[in-house]
Design an enzyme around this catalytic site. Sequence first.
Site, PDB file in Angstrom:
ATOM      1  N   ASP A 127     -21.895 -27.831 -58.364  1.00  0.00           N
ATOM      2  CA  ASP A 127     -22.509 -28.672 -57.342  1.00  0.00           C
ATOM      3  C   ASP A 127     -22.618 -30.117 -57.828  1.00  0.00           C
ATOM      4  OD1 ASP A 127     -24.106 -29.752 -55.331  1.00  0.00           O
ATOM      5  OD2 ASP A 127     -25.936 -28.931 -56.178  1.00  0.00           O
ATOM      6  N   ASP A 150     -16.926 -33.122 -45.562  1.00  0.00           N
ATOM      7  CA  ASP A 150     -17.087 -32.306 -44.358  1.00  0.00           C
ATOM      8  C   ASP A 150     -17.880 -33.092 -43.313  1.00  0.00           C
ATOM      9  OD1 ASP A 150     -17.794 -30.359 -42.426  1.00  0.00           O
ATOM     10  OD2 ASP A 150     -17.656 -28.778 -43.927  1.00  0.00           O
ATOM     11  N   LYS A 154     -20.867 -31.153 -35.320  1.00  0.00           N
ATOM     12  CA  LYS A 154     -21.905 -30.885 -34.325  1.00  0.00           C
ATOM     13  C   LYS A 154     -23.168 -31.673 -34.678  1.00  0.00           C
ATOM     14  CE  LYS A 154     -20.238 -26.269 -33.124  1.00  0.00           C
ATOM     15  NZ  LYS A 154     -20.561 -24.816 -33.052  1.00  0.00           N
ATOM     16  N   ARG A 224      -4.104 -34.094 -47.096  1.00  0.00           N
ATOM     17  CA  ARG A 224      -3.808 -33.220 -45.965  1.00  0.00           C
ATOM     18  C   ARG A 224      -4.888 -33.342 -44.885  1.00  0.00           C
ATOM     19  NH1 ARG A 224      -6.316 -28.051 -46.001  1.00  0.00           N
ATOM     20  NH2 ARG A 224      -7.576 -27.641 -47.857  1.00  0.00           N
TER      21      ARG A 224
END
Length: 244
Positions: A127, A150, A154, A224
């Site tokens: 982490d 990330d 939402k 990517r």
Amino acid sequence: MMNLLSSDGVQVLPRPFTLNERRREVRSFVLRQGHFTPAQKRAFDHYWPRFGVDFIGQLRDLDVLFGRSAPKVLEVGFGNGAALRFAAQHEPRYDYIGIEVYAPGVGRLLNGLAEDGSRHVRLYHYDAVEVLNKEIVDGALDEIRIYFPDPWHKKRHHKRRLIQPLFATLLVRKLRVGGCLHMATDWADYAEQMWDVLDATPGLVNRAGLRGQVPCPDWRVQTRFERRGQNLGHRVWNLLYDRV
């Protein structure tokens, strides 16, 4: 990529995670193992002793870790390692530290580094918050790179995003004065959040001016995630902040 948890009850592994008999207690990220190929598993066995750094929870002398004195660059959440591998190939005067919890990505990068004969790269499979807090001395880093974290697209999940005020303050502590923080995202509202957070963080100044962005630097290869975003019609925002 790296995914930090908030205190809203997102599930984490409740017991230590073991990979090739190296035990790590997963605390502050969502563990996404994905498909782990035999080659990637072998990479941990063969190349982890060469490139890997086991988390011990103690501050490290990075010059001792690398065996030389050179500028130190950290990439948080390196994914499959394409950007970090490219940088190590093209900027060998730097020492590189990569942090990633996605085991297949770590395995893939281990294989690539071995193939390239890289000497000045060290990897954590842990982490990032724990590593930064407990193993990196304040002011030890010349540059921090975070590419396509990330987006948690939402709205109700935005609090899980990596770039939050406390994390930004932690990054500032670890950067030397005169160092820089480079981020890239292909989500417009995440770029807005990055600006909101970083512009309000003492010790950081946007090199391109308030809410400005820079062209993609030469040191960053197209990932990517970036190609995927472009295929979806997304722009890419490159944000570059100086540590002052």
